[in-house]
Write an enzyme that holds these catalytic residues in place. Structure first.
Site, PDB file in Angstrom:
ATOM      1  N   ASP A 202       0.869  -1.169   0.000  1.00 43.94           N
ATOM      2  CA  ASP A 202       0.000   0.000   0.000  1.00 43.94           C
ATOM      3  C   ASP A 202       0.907   1.220   0.000  1.00 43.94           C
ATOM      4  O   ASP A 202       1.770   1.350   0.863  1.00 43.94           O
ATOM      5  CB  ASP A 202      -0.889  -0.011   1.250  1.00 43.94           C
ATOM      6  CG  ASP A 202      -1.796   1.212   1.321  1.00 43.94           C
ATOM      7  OD1 ASP A 202      -2.683   1.325   0.464  1.00 43.94           O
ATOM      8  OD2 ASP A 202      -1.609   2.046   2.219  1.00 43.94           O
ATOM      9  N   GLU A 287      -1.086  -0.947  -5.976  1.00 44.85           N
ATOM     10  CA  GLU A 287      -2.223  -0.217  -6.531  1.00 44.85           C
ATOM     11  C   GLU A 287      -1.842   0.296  -7.910  1.00 44.85           C
ATOM     12  O   GLU A 287      -0.767   0.852  -8.092  1.00 44.85           O
ATOM     13  CB  GLU A 287      -2.540   1.001  -5.659  1.00 44.85           C
ATOM     14  CG  GLU A 287      -2.884   0.675  -4.235  1.00 44.85           C
ATOM     15  CD  GLU A 287      -2.518   1.840  -3.319  1.00 44.85           C
ATOM     16  OE1 GLU A 287      -3.358   2.726  -3.140  1.00 44.85           O
ATOM     17  OE2 GLU A 287      -1.397   1.840  -2.796  1.00 44.85           O
ATOM     18  N   ASP A 366      -3.470   0.651   6.911  1.00 42.33           N
ATOM     19  CA  ASP A 366      -2.702   0.468   5.682  1.00 42.33           C
ATOM     20  C   ASP A 366      -2.253  -0.975   5.476  1.00 42.33           C
ATOM     21  O   ASP A 366      -2.097  -1.425   4.347  1.00 42.33           O
ATOM     22  CB  ASP A 366      -1.488   1.405   5.672  1.00 42.33           C
ATOM     23  CG  ASP A 366      -1.915   2.879   5.630  1.00 42.33           C
ATOM     24  OD1 ASP A 366      -3.074   3.142   5.259  1.00 42.33           O
ATOM     25  OD2 ASP A 366      -1.095   3.742   5.973  1.00 42.33           O
TER      26      ASP A 366
END
Ligand SMILES: [Zn+2]
Length: 400
Positions: A202, A287, A366
């Site tokens: 993350d 991501e 997170d």
């Protein structure tokens, strides 16, 4: 049982591109020649750009790459100063103009905001390239103490690490008062031993640069903040100086120097983090920054935002070199879902740790997001582990 070995050894070698950047130490006259070469390239760039713009505006037609390249020999006979610049360096200038237009048309087609290719001012044009440096225009000399550049001569150079592979291109670059040469080389990829381990990352909130699905937290180095503070103060000082004054020029140079320093530190840090991840994990899931609709709250996450694109690019090429896999996934809801039971809940950004109201698991926000990211790639971690070992409050992962 003898004959089996031949089949195994027939595996093809994989070649990758690797960049090697070295500082140049030109003499005063060489410095003048470098500056002149750069100025000539910039003028050619702007002239070629102008021509295309006019053709496009007047007749809606495009002047092609090859059409423009055909004029280069003429330019070299009519404007003798261009004889001192290698013909392939000039061709590369035309290639750059072409690339700028290709990018423009691509954006137009994709109906994105399509900034028209712009003229380059002195500060905006800082390099020239020998596109076939392995064959012509550039030569490493004296066992790696000097480099010969066509039109400039033999320039002292510090090869602080050895050049590897086969030289393909060489770009001469000005950064403030310093000059560098960047060789792009074809290097044989050296795959690391296989690893079945997969990890999700993350891209974190300050002070964390990233957080992994195993609860590791990578902090941004403290010197970032120090350099940022210095930069802010230099910028304030610049804004107070009178336009056109010597003091203002000096202050502007200081701001530029600090910008470069920060950029270099950041790049260095990105390399270190990427090397560690690639060294350990066979699959790395992150991501996808290109996914439209990446929530705005995520974009406002911290001062390190600007670096993510660069970090992911470095990660991708290191992974390729090592035979690892990097996967980008849609980050939607990854910071809202409970990784243990899937319960979805909107949480404000300042809530760092939470307890799932449905299954009761206690987690760092997170770390939970990183576990969800990993799961998106079809590499779900052991859910039981997420439930019984809510250790995810994080262990610090120091990067020197
Ligand atoms: Zn839950």
């Amino acid at each position: 049982m003898g004959g089996g070995c031949a089949i195994i050894s027939a595996r093809p070698k994989k070649m990758i591109r690797k960049a090697f950047k070295y500082r140049l130490y030109p003499t005063q006259p060489q410095r003048k020649d470098l500056e002149r070469t750069l100025a000539l390239c910039r003028q050619l760039y702007n002239a070629a750009l102008q021509e295309r713009r006019e053709a496009y505006r007047k007749a809606g037609k495009t002047v092609g790459l090859y059409e423009q390249k055909r004029w280069l020999p003429g330019i070299r006979t009519e404007l003798p100063e261009y004889k001192g610049v290698h013909s392939q360096v000039l061709q590369n200038v035309i290639d750059r103009v072409d690339k700028a237009f290709q990018g423009f048309f691509r954006r137009v087609r994709a109906k994105q905001k399509a900034g028209y290719p712009r003229f380059k001012g002195q500060e905006r044009y800082d390099s020239f390239t020998f596109p076939q440096a392995g064959q012509t225009g550039v030569k490493v000399q004296e066992g790696g103490k000097r480099v010969f550049l066509y039109g400039i001569g033999s320039v002292r150079c510090r090869f602080h690490r050895p050049l590897e592979g086969k030289v393909k291109t060489a770009t001469v670059k000005q950064e403030g008062e310093h000059w560098y040469v960047v060789f792009s080389c074809a290097v044989e990829a050296v795959p690391l031993p296989q690893s079945q381990e997969a990890i999700g990352i993350d891209l974190g909130t300050n002070p964390h640069f990233l957080v992994t699905s195993e609860g590791e937290m990578v902090e941004a180095p403290r010197y970032f903040q120090e350099a940022q503070n210095q930069l802010a103060s230099a910028q304030r000082s610049l804004s107070r100086k009178k336009r056109g004054s010597n003091r203002r020029r000096r202050a502007r140079r200081r701001v530029a120097r600090l910008h470069r320093k920060i950029a270099n530190q950041r790049k260095d840090f990105h390399h270190k983090v990427a090397r560690r991840l690639v060294g350990r994990y066979g699959t790395i899931v992150h991501e996808d920054l290109n996914v439209i609709g990446l929530a705005r709250s995520r974009l406002a996450k911290g001062v390190l935002d600007a670096g993510w694109g660069q970090f992911l690019a470095i990660l991708a090429y290191k992974a390729e070199e090592a035979g690892r896999q990097v996967v980008g996934v849609d980050p939607k809801h990854t910071s809202q879902d409970c990784p243990a039971c899937g319960y979805r809940e909107k949480r404000p950004l300042w809530v760092r740790a939470y307890t799932c109201p449905r299954c009761g698991v206690h987690q760092h926000r997170d770390v939970a997001a990183a576990i969800n990211i990993l799961a998106r790639a079809g590499r779900a971690p052991d859910r039981r582990r997420a439930r019984t070992e809510p250790a995810g409050m994080g262990t610090a992962w120091a990067v020197p």
